[in-house]
Scaffold this active site. Structure first.
Site, PDB file in Angstrom:
ATOM      1  N   GLU A 112       0.829  -1.199   0.000  1.00  0.00           N
ATOM      2  CA  GLU A 112       0.000   0.000   0.000  1.00  0.00           C
ATOM      3  C   GLU A 112       0.868   1.255   0.000  1.00  0.00           C
ATOM      4  O   GLU A 112       0.526   2.262  -0.640  1.00  0.00           O
ATOM      5  CB  GLU A 112      -0.936   0.013   1.212  1.00  0.00           C
ATOM      6  CG  GLU A 112      -1.888  -1.169   1.333  1.00  0.00           C
ATOM      7  CD  GLU A 112      -2.909  -1.280   0.205  1.00  0.00           C
ATOM      8  OE1 GLU A 112      -2.922  -0.393  -0.676  1.00  0.00           O
ATOM      9  OE2 GLU A 112      -3.692  -2.243   0.207  1.00  0.00           O
ATOM     10  N   HIS A 115       1.978   1.833  -3.457  1.00  0.00           N
ATOM     11  CA  HIS A 115       0.867   2.397  -4.229  1.00  0.00           C
ATOM     12  C   HIS A 115       0.725   3.890  -3.953  1.00  0.00           C
ATOM     13  O   HIS A 115       0.502   4.681  -4.870  1.00  0.00           O
ATOM     14  CB  HIS A 115      -0.438   1.686  -3.891  1.00  0.00           C
ATOM     15  CG  HIS A 115      -0.441   0.227  -4.198  1.00  0.00           C
ATOM     16  ND1 HIS A 115      -1.506  -0.600  -3.890  1.00  0.00           N
ATOM     17  CD2 HIS A 115       0.485  -0.567  -4.788  1.00  0.00           C
ATOM     18  CE1 HIS A 115      -1.216  -1.830  -4.269  1.00  0.00           C
ATOM     19  NE2 HIS A 115      -0.013  -1.835  -4.805  1.00  0.00           N
ATOM     20  N   TYR A 119       0.941   6.863  -6.741  1.00  0.00           N
ATOM     21  CA  TYR A 119      -0.063   7.886  -6.998  1.00  0.00           C
ATOM     22  C   TYR A 119       0.464   9.285  -6.700  1.00  0.00           C
ATOM     23  O   TYR A 119       0.068  10.256  -7.356  1.00  0.00           O
ATOM     24  CB  TYR A 119      -1.326   7.579  -6.194  1.00  0.00           C
ATOM     25  CG  TYR A 119      -1.945   6.254  -6.575  1.00  0.00           C
ATOM     26  CD1 TYR A 119      -2.080   5.898  -7.928  1.00  0.00           C
ATOM     27  CD2 TYR A 119      -2.360   5.333  -5.618  1.00  0.00           C
ATOM     28  CE1 TYR A 119      -2.623   4.689  -8.303  1.00  0.00           C
ATOM     29  CE2 TYR A 119      -2.907   4.113  -5.990  1.00  0.00           C
ATOM     30  CZ  TYR A 119      -3.034   3.789  -7.331  1.00  0.00           C
ATOM     31  OH  TYR A 119      -3.565   2.573  -7.698  1.00  0.00           O
ATOM     32  N   HIS A 224      -4.612  -8.974  -2.399  1.00  0.00           N
ATOM     33  CA  HIS A 224      -5.223  -8.484  -1.161  1.00  0.00           C
ATOM     34  C   HIS A 224      -6.641  -9.030  -1.001  1.00  0.00           C
ATOM     35  O   HIS A 224      -7.046  -9.401   0.103  1.00  0.00           O
ATOM     36  CB  HIS A 224      -5.258  -6.952  -1.151  1.00  0.00           C
ATOM     37  CG  HIS A 224      -3.918  -6.309  -1.249  1.00  0.00           C
ATOM     38  ND1 HIS A 224      -3.745  -4.953  -1.459  1.00  0.00           N
ATOM     39  CD2 HIS A 224      -2.664  -6.834  -1.179  1.00  0.00           C
ATOM     40  CE1 HIS A 224      -2.455  -4.672  -1.500  1.00  0.00           C
ATOM     41  NE2 HIS A 224      -1.779  -5.797  -1.333  1.00  0.00           N
TER      42      HIS A 224
END
Length: 345
Positions: A112, A115, A119, A224
């Site tokens: 995460e 990620h 972004y 996930h």
């Protein structure tokens, strides 16, 4: 002096029992340990994504409506994975009392974070104006369609925020609803809807860097989902009475609310009129994905929708298969094996 042997170690009767189990031998839930090892083999970094052609596309090839879609999309991305990370740390890790599962959750938290970095890099590249970028980072406060999705997330996160332990059946149901929400609705619906927009643009030959990074995020999110649903399956085996008619009705209501939230976001994204994408098709796709999540949980489909997007059928199988074939020249960690996809994606 007594010697503690593997056979004498007391392990929790249930994966949701309060406490801190540290016993990896004997291993009670080896499936989670295998998922953890798969995650390690699935490593990628943001630095491997080439955004150079994306910037040219943004300047010269995207229509104003498509640029609006992308700006809204990256604004959602900027906060979506951070919300998931907070729920992992504050709620899921605390209550899933299995050292094997907690190993996987630790790995998921790392993914995460990657990620979020991906972004962040998107925002820095796609929205060069500092004021516009600040607005995107504050999307949960100033963009109503994103605020509504954030409120939906926070409602389920807050529902168990004050639970230090799961002592009663009602508290365990609350936890399960949180887990199902974050797997089935947020990662399994909100993010998969976002992927559909990315893959639509890729089908037009646009934003290759975004699509490449999304392929890798897509694979992470698929793992996930599998982990979360495996936890639900384990709890269902250990506590079958928790999954009663009321629980089923709550899950269905949750998915319907998630579809409505995401449909409102679609109205915002497509407000400029994006050729080839319609609100009708987007809602059909959302309902199709929601049905798939319900069926994965052993609940009958409620929408009966079909996938209206041919570009979502295979998700660029060649690109994703190559993930497992490339060497260090393309990835820091080479992975061996095959990629398989679930029809519902």
């Amino acid at each position: 002096m007594s010697i503690v042997t593997e056979s004498s170690v007391k392990v929790p009767d249930s994966i949701l029992d309060p406490g801190l189990c540290l016993t990896l031998r004997p291993m009670r839930y080896p499936v989670f340990f295998e998922m953890f090892k798969d995650g390690i083999r699935n490593t990628w970094t943001v630095e491997e994504v080439d955004f150079s052609t994306d910037l040219a596309d943004l300047r010269a090839k995207l229509t104003p409506a498509e640029r609006h879609l992308i700006q809204r999309l990256v604004a959602f991305f900027a906060t979506g994975d951070s919300i998931v990370s907070n729920n992992l740390v504050l709620n899921l890790y605390r209550h899933i009392n299995s050292p094997e599962a907690r190993l996987y959750l630790s790995r998921q938290l790392f993914e995460e974070a990657v990620h979020v970095q991906f972004y962040l890099t998107l925002l820095d590249n796609y929205i060069p104006d500092p004021a516009a970028r600040a607005e995107a980072f504050a999307a949960v406060e100033n963009i109503p369609s994103i605020a509504k999705k954030a409120q939906f997330c926070m409602k389920w996160m807050d529902s168990i925020q004050q639970l230090d332990t799961l002592k009663t059946e009602e508290e365990r149901r609350q936890f399960l609803l949180n887990l199902i929400c974050f797997a089935g609705c947020i990662e399994g619906l909100f993010f998969f809807a976002a992927f559909a927009y990315v893959y639509f643009l890729r089908s037009k030959g646009l934003l290759h860097g975004l699509a490449t990074g999304t392929n890798w995020v897509f694979r992470d999110e698929s793992c996930h989902l599998e982990f979360a649903f495996e936890v639900v399956k384990t709890v269902r085996t250990q506590h079958p009475h928790l999954f009663d008619k009321t629980m089923e009705e709550q899950v269905i209501a949750m998915l319907k609310e998630a579809v409505d939230c995401e449909a409102q976001f679609a109205e915002d994204l497509l407000s400029g009129g994006v050729a080839g994408l319609s609100l009708k098709d987007m809602r059909e796709y959302l309902q199709y994905v929601a049905d798939a999540r319900l069926q994965r949980l052993g609940i009958s489909a409620v929408f009966g929708s079909k996938n209206p997007f041919p570009f979502m059928d295979l998700q660029d199988v060649q690109e994703l298969t190559n993930f497992f074939e490339r060497r260090v020249s393309a990835y820091q960690v080479a992975v061996q094996g095959e990629v398989t996809f679930h029809d519902e994606f």
